[in-house]
Design a protein around this motif. Structure first.
Motif, PDB file in Angstrom:
ATOM      1  N   LYS A 130       0.807  -1.216   0.000  1.00 45.71           N
ATOM      2  CA  LYS A 130       0.000   0.000   0.000  1.00 45.71           C
ATOM      3  C   LYS A 130       0.839   1.263   0.000  1.00 45.71           C
ATOM      4  O   LYS A 130       0.377   2.327  -0.426  1.00 45.71           O
ATOM      5  CB  LYS A 130      -0.926  -0.015   1.228  1.00 45.71           C
ATOM      6  N   LYS A 131       2.069   1.169   0.480  1.00 47.96           N
ATOM      7  CA  LYS A 131       2.949   2.331   0.542  1.00 47.96           C
ATOM      8  C   LYS A 131       3.768   2.508  -0.731  1.00 47.96           C
ATOM      9  O   LYS A 131       4.520   3.481  -0.839  1.00 47.96           O
ATOM     10  CB  LYS A 131       3.882   2.212   1.751  1.00 47.96           C
ATOM     11  N   GLY A 132       3.658   1.548  -1.641  1.00 48.42           N
ATOM     12  CA  GLY A 132       4.407   1.650  -2.885  1.00 48.42           C
ATOM     13  C   GLY A 132       5.688   0.855  -2.912  1.00 48.42           C
ATOM     14  O   GLY A 132       6.387   0.825  -3.939  1.00 48.42           O
ATOM     15  N   ASN A 133       6.035   0.193  -1.812  1.00 53.70           N
ATOM     16  CA  ASN A 133       7.223  -0.653  -1.786  1.00 53.70           C
ATOM     17  C   ASN A 133       6.962  -1.936  -2.577  1.00 53.70           C
ATOM     18  O   ASN A 133       5.831  -2.435  -2.599  1.00 53.70           O
ATOM     19  CB  ASN A 133       7.602  -1.009  -0.345  1.00 53.70           C
ATOM     20  N   ILE A 134       7.997  -2.473  -3.184  1.00 59.47           N
ATOM     21  CA  ILE A 134       7.861  -3.690  -3.977  1.00 59.47           C
ATOM     22  C   ILE A 134       8.537  -4.840  -3.235  1.00 59.47           C
ATOM     23  O   ILE A 134       9.649  -4.702  -2.719  1.00 59.47           O
ATOM     24  CB  ILE A 134       8.448  -3.491  -5.381  1.00 59.47           C
ATOM     25  N   TRP A 135       7.846  -5.984  -3.194  1.00 63.91           N
ATOM     26  CA  TRP A 135       8.319  -7.166  -2.480  1.00 63.91           C
ATOM     27  C   TRP A 135       8.558  -8.292  -3.474  1.00 63.91           C
ATOM     28  O   TRP A 135       7.785  -8.486  -4.419  1.00 63.91           O
ATOM     29  CB  TRP A 135       7.286  -7.605  -1.439  1.00 63.91           C
ATOM     30  N   PHE A 136       9.617  -9.062  -3.211  1.00 67.04           N
ATOM     31  CA  PHE A 136       9.988 -10.157  -4.087  1.00 67.04           C
ATOM     32  C   PHE A 136      10.082 -11.453  -3.277  1.00 67.04           C
ATOM     33  O   PHE A 136      10.821 -11.514  -2.292  1.00 67.04           O
ATOM     34  CB  PHE A 136      11.340  -9.894  -4.747  1.00 67.04           C
ATOM     35  N   ALA A 137       9.328 -12.469  -3.683  1.00 65.71           N
ATOM     36  CA  ALA A 137       9.481 -13.809  -3.104  1.00 65.71           C
ATOM     37  C   ALA A 137      10.489 -14.550  -3.968  1.00 65.71           C
ATOM     38  O   ALA A 137      10.250 -14.745  -5.169  1.00 65.71           O
ATOM     39  CB  ALA A 137       8.137 -14.539  -3.087  1.00 65.71           C
ATOM     40  N   THR A 138      11.603 -14.937  -3.383  1.00 67.18           N
ATOM     41  CA  THR A 138      12.691 -15.527  -4.160  1.00 67.18           C
ATOM     42  C   THR A 138      13.163 -16.834  -3.527  1.00 67.18           C
ATOM     43  O   THR A 138      12.772 -17.186  -2.414  1.00 67.18           O
ATOM     44  CB  THR A 138      13.894 -14.567  -4.250  1.00 67.18           C
ATOM     45  N   GLU A 139      14.046 -17.498  -4.238  1.00 66.30           N
ATOM     46  CA  GLU A 139      14.666 -18.711  -3.685  1.00 66.30           C
ATOM     47  C   GLU A 139      15.697 -18.355  -2.619  1.00 66.30           C
ATOM     48  O   GLU A 139      16.254 -19.236  -1.985  1.00 66.30           O
ATOM     49  CB  GLU A 139      15.309 -19.522  -4.806  1.00 66.30           C
ATOM     50  N   PHE A 158      17.422  -2.122  -1.839  1.00 70.08           N
ATOM     51  CA  PHE A 158      17.066  -3.532  -1.677  1.00 70.08           C
ATOM     52  C   PHE A 158      17.431  -3.988  -0.270  1.00 70.08           C
ATOM     53  O   PHE A 158      18.545  -3.734   0.194  1.00 70.08           O
ATOM     54  CB  PHE A 158      17.826  -4.405  -2.672  1.00 70.08           C
ATOM     55  N   GLN A 159      16.506  -4.677   0.380  1.00 75.75           N
ATOM     56  CA  GLN A 159      16.796  -5.265   1.681  1.00 75.75           C
ATOM     57  C   GLN A 159      16.196  -6.654   1.763  1.00 75.75           C
ATOM     58  O   GLN A 159      15.042  -6.865   1.347  1.00 75.75           O
ATOM     59  CB  GLN A 159      16.243  -4.405   2.814  1.00 75.75           C
ATOM     60  N   ASN A 160      16.973  -7.597   2.274  1.00 82.97           N
ATOM     61  CA  ASN A 160      16.448  -8.939   2.531  1.00 82.97           C
ATOM     62  C   ASN A 160      15.882  -8.924   3.942  1.00 82.97           C
ATOM     63  O   ASN A 160      16.626  -8.825   4.915  1.00 82.97           O
ATOM     64  CB  ASN A 160      17.556  -9.977   2.396  1.00 82.97           C
ATOM     65  N   ILE A 161      14.558  -8.989   4.069  1.00 86.17           N
ATOM     66  CA  ILE A 161      13.958  -8.883   5.396  1.00 86.17           C
ATOM     67  C   ILE A 161      14.016 -10.198   6.159  1.00 86.17           C
ATOM     68  O   ILE A 161      13.750 -10.235   7.353  1.00 86.17           O
ATOM     69  CB  ILE A 161      12.493  -8.413   5.319  1.00 86.17           C
ATOM     70  N   VAL A 173      12.846 -13.363   1.264  1.00 88.93           N
ATOM     71  CA  VAL A 173      11.964 -12.269   0.862  1.00 88.93           C
ATOM     72  C   VAL A 173      12.757 -10.966   0.828  1.00 88.93           C
ATOM     73  O   VAL A 173      13.403 -10.591   1.811  1.00 88.93           O
ATOM     74  CB  VAL A 173      10.776 -12.130   1.828  1.00 88.93           C
ATOM     75  N   TRP A 174      12.659 -10.276  -0.301  1.00 87.46           N
ATOM     76  CA  TRP A 174      13.360  -9.005  -0.496  1.00 87.46           C
ATOM     77  C   TRP A 174      12.357  -7.873  -0.617  1.00 87.46           C
ATOM     78  O   TRP A 174      11.249  -8.050  -1.112  1.00 87.46           O
ATOM     79  CB  TRP A 174      14.246  -9.067  -1.732  1.00 87.46           C
ATOM     80  N   HIS A 175      12.811  -6.700  -0.192  1.00 92.85           N
ATOM     81  CA  HIS A 175      11.970  -5.505  -0.134  1.00 92.85           C
ATOM     82  C   HIS A 175      12.696  -4.388  -0.890  1.00 92.85           C
ATOM     83  O   HIS A 175      13.892  -4.159  -0.694  1.00 92.85           O
ATOM     84  CB  HIS A 175      11.788  -5.158   1.349  1.00 92.85           C
ATOM     85  N   TYR A 176      11.976  -3.714  -1.790  1.00 90.82           N
ATOM     86  CA  TYR A 176      12.558  -2.640  -2.607  1.00 90.82           C
ATOM     87  C   TYR A 176      11.839  -1.341  -2.291  1.00 90.82           C
ATOM     88  O   TYR A 176      10.636  -1.217  -2.500  1.00 90.82           O
ATOM     89  CB  TYR A 176      12.414  -2.987  -4.084  1.00 90.82           C
ATOM     90  N   ASN A 177      12.600  -0.384  -1.769  1.00 87.14           N
ATOM     91  CA  ASN A 177      12.042   0.917  -1.398  1.00 87.14           C
ATOM     92  C   ASN A 177      12.832   2.010  -2.111  1.00 87.14           C
ATOM     93  O   ASN A 177      13.933   2.374  -1.676  1.00 87.14           O
ATOM     94  CB  ASN A 177      12.101   1.112   0.117  1.00 87.14           C
ATOM     95  N   PRO A 178      12.301   2.541  -3.210  1.00 85.26           N
ATOM     96  CA  PRO A 178      13.057   3.535  -3.984  1.00 85.26           C
ATOM     97  C   PRO A 178      13.293   4.833  -3.234  1.00 85.26           C
ATOM     98  O   PRO A 178      14.082   5.672  -3.682  1.00 85.26           O
ATOM     99  CB  PRO A 178      12.154   3.757  -5.210  1.00 85.26           C
ATOM    100  N   ARG A 179      12.647   5.020  -2.087  1.00 78.63           N
ATOM    101  CA  ARG A 179      12.829   6.245  -1.310  1.00 78.63           C
ATOM    102  C   ARG A 179      14.047   6.186  -0.400  1.00 78.63           C
ATOM    103  O   ARG A 179      14.445   7.193   0.188  1.00 78.63           O
ATOM    104  CB  ARG A 179      11.574   6.533  -0.477  1.00 78.63           C
ATOM    105  N   ARG A 180      14.624   5.001  -0.260  1.00 80.57           N
ATOM    106  CA  ARG A 180      15.804   4.863   0.595  1.00 80.57           C
ATOM    107  C   ARG A 180      17.075   5.303  -0.143  1.00 80.57           C
ATOM    108  O   ARG A 180      17.078   5.474  -1.360  1.00 80.57           O
ATOM    109  CB  ARG A 180      15.974   3.399   1.034  1.00 80.57           C
ATOM    110  N   ALA A 181      18.141   5.422   0.614  1.00 79.92           N
ATOM    111  CA  ALA A 181      19.441   5.694   0.012  1.00 79.92           C
ATOM    112  C   ALA A 181      19.787   4.551  -0.933  1.00 79.92           C
ATOM    113  O   ALA A 181      19.350   3.412  -0.731  1.00 79.92           O
ATOM    114  CB  ALA A 181      20.506   5.818   1.109  1.00 79.92           C
ATOM    115  N   VAL A 182      20.580   4.833  -1.951  1.00 78.65           N
ATOM    116  CA  VAL A 182      20.854   3.864  -3.008  1.00 78.65           C
ATOM    117  C   VAL A 182      21.317   2.525  -2.454  1.00 78.65           C
ATOM    118  O   VAL A 182      20.862   1.459  -2.876  1.00 78.65           O
ATOM    119  CB  VAL A 182      21.907   4.429  -3.993  1.00 78.65           C
TER     120      VAL A 182
END
Length: 354
Positions: A276-285, A301-304, A288-297
């Protein structure tokens, strides 16, 4: 007697927590059996494959060997072949505009009308394989979509099929389809309809397809044939999951590899979703990764999911519910809930049996 029962349940919960070895894992077993229980699968490769939250607020979780589970916020109800499914291997789940729940299985399709689950048929309740018209079905359905015109699309191992409310047809048999290069999509994995009405579907052997309502187009970004996860973000970009190479993004003109410059770029991306906030989530092998374009470069990408959060880091989907929790399905038929609002922001709860 009540006191004995209480201490037994308390001991059971503490034992699960102590033996798990998961730093911040919380047990979901409280005063009853509130977990997703495997009854059929024995293969550690089986997984909780996909999920949705229906308009009534129920959460549905489809598994590749144990049928489908419905969670009402308190308890799980398991539906299997004993309850009308044509198979316990569920690979797609979808709620249509009328509130019916559709299931894509390794033996065709089923539909839940709010009361019963049954194989979907054209002929007065007598099951006929809608794809081959044979009595015995073995069609493997990976994805389901209802477009803005009310047409249902089914992505299968044998190609793409459409249902207009009266009859099933093979997509390639559409007499109005412009297909000059004679593309023949097979092994279809994921499908979406974008804001412009284009139908996109990824495949295991032929890259990605786009149908604009008239013409069928094929793309192989990076000359890759195996593509999976698929999302249109709020800005209209199309995100595509790659096999062991992270993701690429299509802006309407070009495909661009979106790189983390690290582990993520080696991951197979099974599913992509936007919260809902616009962050993109990836289910991977690789978790789970989280993509927040508002963060510093360096932190886009963060693996939560850390080392001890999951029993198996092969993840298949991420679902955000109406309360802001994220549900994650993994191999070993495991189901987890992640609550980012916790003080430490890293708390996972397992909702599957130990």
């Amino acid at each position: 007697m009540k006191r004995i029962k209480y201490f037994f349940i308390l001991w059971q919960g503490l034992a699960c927590l102590a033996s798990s070895g998961y730093g911040q894992m919380k047990t979901s077993l409280k005063s009853g059996q509130l977990s997703l229980i495997k009854s059929q699968s024995t293969n550690p490769g089986d997984n909780v494959h996909c999920g949705l939250q229906d308009r009534k607020g129920n959460l549905w979780f489809a598994t590749t060997a144990d049928g489908v589970f419905r969670y009402n916020g308190k308890t799980f109800t398991n539906f299997t072949t004993k309850n009308g499914l044509n198979s316990n291997g569920i690979f797609a789940i979808y709620e249509d505009k009328k509130g019916n729940i559709w299931f894509g299985t390794d033996k065709g399709i089923c539909r839940f009308d709010g009361k019963t689950i049954s194989p979907f048929s054209e002929a007065n309740g007598n099951f006929i394989n809608p794809f081959t018209k044979e009595q015995t079905t073995n069609i493997f359905v990976n994805s389901i979509l209802e477009d803005k015109n009310g047409i249902f699309w089914f992505g299968s191992e044998n190609g793409v099929y459409c249902y207009d409310g009266k009859a099933f047809t093979r997509f390639l048999d559409n007499p109005n389809l412009v297909n000059p290069t004679q593309f023949d999509p097979k092994l279809v994995l994921c499908m979406i309809e974008d804001k412009k009405g284009n139908i996109w579907f990824t495949t295991r052997t032929e890259g990605i397809y786009r149908f604009d309502g008239k013409t069928l187009f094929n793309y192989k970004p990076n000359n890759e044939s195996w593509l999976r996860g698929l999302l249109e973000d709020k800005d209209g970009n199309i995100w595509i999951g790659r096999r062991e190479k992270g993701v690429c993004r299509y802006d309407g003109k070009t495909f661009t590899n979106i790189l983390q410059n690290g582990t993520f770029d080696l991951c197979t991306v099974n599913e992509i979703t936007q919260d809902k906030k616009g962050n993109i989530w990836f289910a991977t092998e690789g978790g789970v990764w989280h993509y927040n374009p508002r963060r510093a470069v360096e932190k886009i990408f963060q693996n939560i999911s850390k080392k001890d959060d999951f029993r198996h880091h092969g993840t298949w989907f991420v679902l955000e519910d109406k309360s802001g929790n994220f549900w994650i399905g993994t191999r070993n038929t495991d189901l987890y809930r992640y609550d980012p609002r916790q003080a430490d922001g890293k708390t996972f709860t397992r909702f599957s049996e130990k």
